[in-house]
Design a protein around this motif. Structure first.
Motif, short mmCIF file in Angstrom:
data_model
loop_
_atom_site.label_atom_id
_atom_site.label_comp_id
_atom_site.label_asym_id
_atom_site.label_seq_id
_atom_site.Cartn_x
_atom_site.Cartn_y
_atom_site.Cartn_z
N GLU A 132 -9.51 12.91 -10.96
CA GLU A 132 -8.30 13.73 -10.93
C GLU A 132 -8.32 14.66 -9.70
OE1 GLU A 132 -7.53 15.86 -14.54
OE2 GLU A 132 -5.60 16.64 -13.80
N LYS A 133 -9.50 15.23 -9.44
CA LYS A 133 -9.66 16.10 -8.25
C LYS A 133 -9.44 15.29 -6.97
CE LYS A 133 -12.84 19.76 -9.53
NZ LYS A 133 -14.29 19.93 -9.68
N ARG A 134 -9.99 14.08 -6.98
CA ARG A 134 -9.88 13.22 -5.81
C ARG A 134 -8.41 12.88 -5.54
NH1 ARG A 134 -12.81 13.24 -1.45
NH2 ARG A 134 -12.62 11.29 -0.31
N LEU A 135 -7.66 12.63 -6.62
CA LEU A 135 -6.24 12.30 -6.47
C LEU A 135 -5.50 13.48 -5.83
CD1 LEU A 135 -4.13 10.10 -7.05
CD2 LEU A 135 -3.75 11.14 -9.29
N GLN A 136 -5.86 14.68 -6.25
CA GLN A 136 -5.25 15.87 -5.64
C GLN A 136 -5.58 15.92 -4.14
OE1 GLN A 136 -2.97 18.01 -7.08
NE2 GLN A 136 -2.79 18.55 -4.90
N PHE A 137 -6.82 15.52 -3.80
CA PHE A 137 -7.21 15.47 -2.38
C PHE A 137 -6.33 14.47 -1.62
CE2 PHE A 137 -9.79 13.15 0.80
CZ PHE A 137 -9.98 14.18 1.71
N CYS A 163 -4.20 5.19 -0.50
CA CYS A 163 -2.99 4.69 -1.17
C CYS A 163 -3.34 3.77 -2.34
CB CYS A 163 -2.13 3.91 -0.18
SG CYS A 163 -1.19 4.97 0.92
N ALA A 164 -2.36 3.59 -3.19
CA ALA A 164 -2.50 2.62 -4.27
C ALA A 164 -2.30 1.22 -3.69
CB ALA A 164 -1.46 2.88 -5.35
N MET A 165 -3.18 0.29 -4.12
CA MET A 165 -3.09 -1.09 -3.66
C MET A 165 -2.36 -1.89 -4.75
SD MET A 165 -6.25 -3.69 -3.01
CE MET A 165 -7.19 -2.70 -1.87
N ILE A 166 -1.18 -2.37 -4.40
CA ILE A 166 -0.34 -3.08 -5.39
C ILE A 166 -0.31 -4.57 -5.06
CG2 ILE A 166 1.94 -3.20 -6.47
CD1 ILE A 166 0.63 -0.44 -6.73
N TRP A 167 -0.64 -5.38 -6.03
CA TRP A 167 -0.57 -6.84 -5.88
C TRP A 167 0.90 -7.23 -5.98
CZ3 TRP A 167 -3.55 -10.34 -3.94
CH2 TRP A 167 -3.42 -11.69 -4.28
N LEU A 173 -2.60 8.50 -12.19
CA LEU A 173 -3.95 8.97 -12.55
C LEU A 173 -4.64 8.06 -13.56
CD1 LEU A 173 -6.27 11.02 -12.37
CD2 LEU A 173 -5.11 12.38 -14.13
N GLY A 174 -3.94 7.75 -14.65
CA GLY A 174 -4.53 6.93 -15.70
C GLY A 174 -4.99 5.58 -15.18
N LYS A 175 -4.13 4.96 -14.38
CA LYS A 175 -4.42 3.63 -13.86
C LYS A 175 -5.59 3.69 -12.85
CE LYS A 175 -3.52 -0.76 -13.51
NZ LYS A 175 -3.76 -1.67 -14.63
N LEU A 218 0.88 -1.16 0.00
CA LEU A 218 0.00 0.00 0.00
C LEU A 218 0.91 1.21 0.00
CD1 LEU A 218 -2.29 -1.58 2.70
CD2 LEU A 218 -2.92 -1.23 0.31
N ARG A 219 1.03 1.83 -1.14
CA ARG A 219 1.97 2.96 -1.27
C ARG A 219 1.21 4.21 -1.71
NH1 ARG A 219 1.89 4.43 -6.28
NH2 ARG A 219 2.10 2.97 -8.03
N LYS A 220 1.80 5.35 -1.40
CA LYS A 220 1.15 6.61 -1.76
C LYS A 220 1.03 6.72 -3.28
CE LYS A 220 2.47 9.07 2.40
NZ LYS A 220 3.44 9.92 3.08
N PHE A 221 -0.05 7.35 -3.72
CA PHE A 221 -0.23 7.62 -5.15
C PHE A 221 0.77 8.68 -5.61
CE2 PHE A 221 -4.68 6.08 -4.45
CZ PHE A 221 -4.73 5.17 -5.49
N THR A 222 1.11 8.64 -6.88
CA THR A 222 1.88 9.72 -7.52
C THR A 222 1.03 10.23 -8.68
OG1 THR A 222 2.94 8.33 -9.19
CG2 THR A 222 3.99 8.41 -7.02
#
Lengths: 174, 174
Positions: free
Chosen positions: B45-50, B63-67, B17-19, B9-13
């Protein structure tokens, strides 16, 4: 904060982590409790046993020698998850074994549980082979009830009710 | 970053966005998240900024959930403020191929542990559509208790919560 002849019993916090870690990493101290723990696990344990004071008035205290302020061990009350009974628990650092500190602290917590929490019965559990702990329970006036599974171990279950606690205190008075 | 048995579980960058838009493009995945009304590219996109703002402000956020096995982003999970209620909510969601594998529970329980042990939160809540039983079953499995039904994000939600004391009380004092 509670006080006995030789001890101060006060709720634990971060300043106790070093002393707690020293005990919880000691195979002799932990032999009849659980696998020894590392520093992080010990710090989490301190948080855990300090997390229920506000809502339930239960938890573990640091046992400090009154004059030297030395850390002797821990003692407190918790709720046995399997039966929902209030249990008393204690452990003493190796260099202070055999001086009656566990009994002294536990007696104070018995008073606390019967008087302040107005509980009707207090229990304690231990590994069957933990003779020192069972001796403490007997000195507290507790009686063996049965052996059952608690915290994933086969443990002996002891208890004392309010009447027997009163009786014990009267005997001591005489 | 948190790591569980099967997940990172890592922070988004910004590059995610596309993914993220892709994972929230399936009608079934966003059925209980307001559908396309709330989950369109512009809104995401707005949510990602949040989410980025949360990292700054709280040190944590969705966070992004990575398998781990494939390195693929399969969803999102994390802690964030629940609107302006002053509460912190745990959230999770993932693409359909990964439903029914206990992944929601795996990350939700990791976030509760992080929230209480590391971020020192007093209470964590979660909300979901009353029909979204897969979601609130996870809450219940985590030890969260149903409190009420009320509107969040413009939708009717069941509201679950767990306090620090409740979280720790489920644990052994040994």
């Amino acid at each position: 904060m509670l006080e006995t002849n030789r001890l101060i019993l006060r709720p634990m916090d971060e300043r106790d982590v070093n002393a707690i870690f020293a005990m919880r990493s000691d195979v002799d101290v932990m032999r009849f409790i659980r696998e020894p723990q590392n520093r992080d696990e010990s710090a989490n344990w301190v948080k855990l046993v300090s997390s229920r004071w506000e809502q339930e008035q239960i938890g573990f205290c640091a046992m400090l020698e009154k004059l030297s302020q030395e850390f002797i061990g821990w003692c407190g009350i918790w709720r046995l998850p399997e039966t929902d009974e209030l249990e008393i628990g204690y452990a003493v650092a190796k260099q202070f074994w055999g001086k009656g500190f566990a009994t002294e602290a536990a007696l104070k917590f018995l008073d606390y549980a019967f008087e302040k929490l107005e509980n009707e019965k207090i229990v304690a559990v231990a590994r069957p082979e933990n003779a020192a702990s069972r001796r403490v329970m007997e000195k507290l006036g507790m009686r063996y009830d049965y052996t059952g599974e608690f915290y994933g171990f086969e443990l002996v279950h002891y208890s004392i009710d309010r009447d027997n606690w009163r009786l014990r205190n009267m005997k001591n008075f005489r | 970053m948190l790591e569980t048995e099967r997940l990172l579980l890592r922070k988004f960058t910004p590059e995610d966005l596309g993914k993220l838009i892709e994972t929230r493009s399936d009608e079934e995945v966003i059925k209980y998240l307001g559908g396309k009304n709330l989950q369109n590219p512009e809104a995401i996109e707005k949510r990602l900024q949040f989410y980025f703002d949360c990292y700054e402000k709280f040190g944590f956020g969705m966070c992004a959930m990575i398998w781990k096995k494939s390195g693929e982003m399969i969803g999102w999970s994390g802690l964030q403020p629940l609107e302006d209620t002053g509460e912190t909510e745990v959230g999770y969601g993932m693409i359909k191929e990964f439903w029914g594998k206990g992944i929601g529970f795996e990350c939700a329980s990791a976030w509760l542990k992080y929230g209480f042990e590391t971020a020192d939160l007093e209470r964590i809540v979660a909300v979901a559509s009353p029909e979204n039983s897969a979601s609130w079953r996870i809450m219940e499995k985590c030890g969260m208790k149903y409190q009420k039904t009320e509107t969040h994000y413009g939708l009717e939600c069941v509201f679950y919560a767990i306090s620090k004391a409740e979280f720790f009380s489920s644990k052994s004092c040994l």
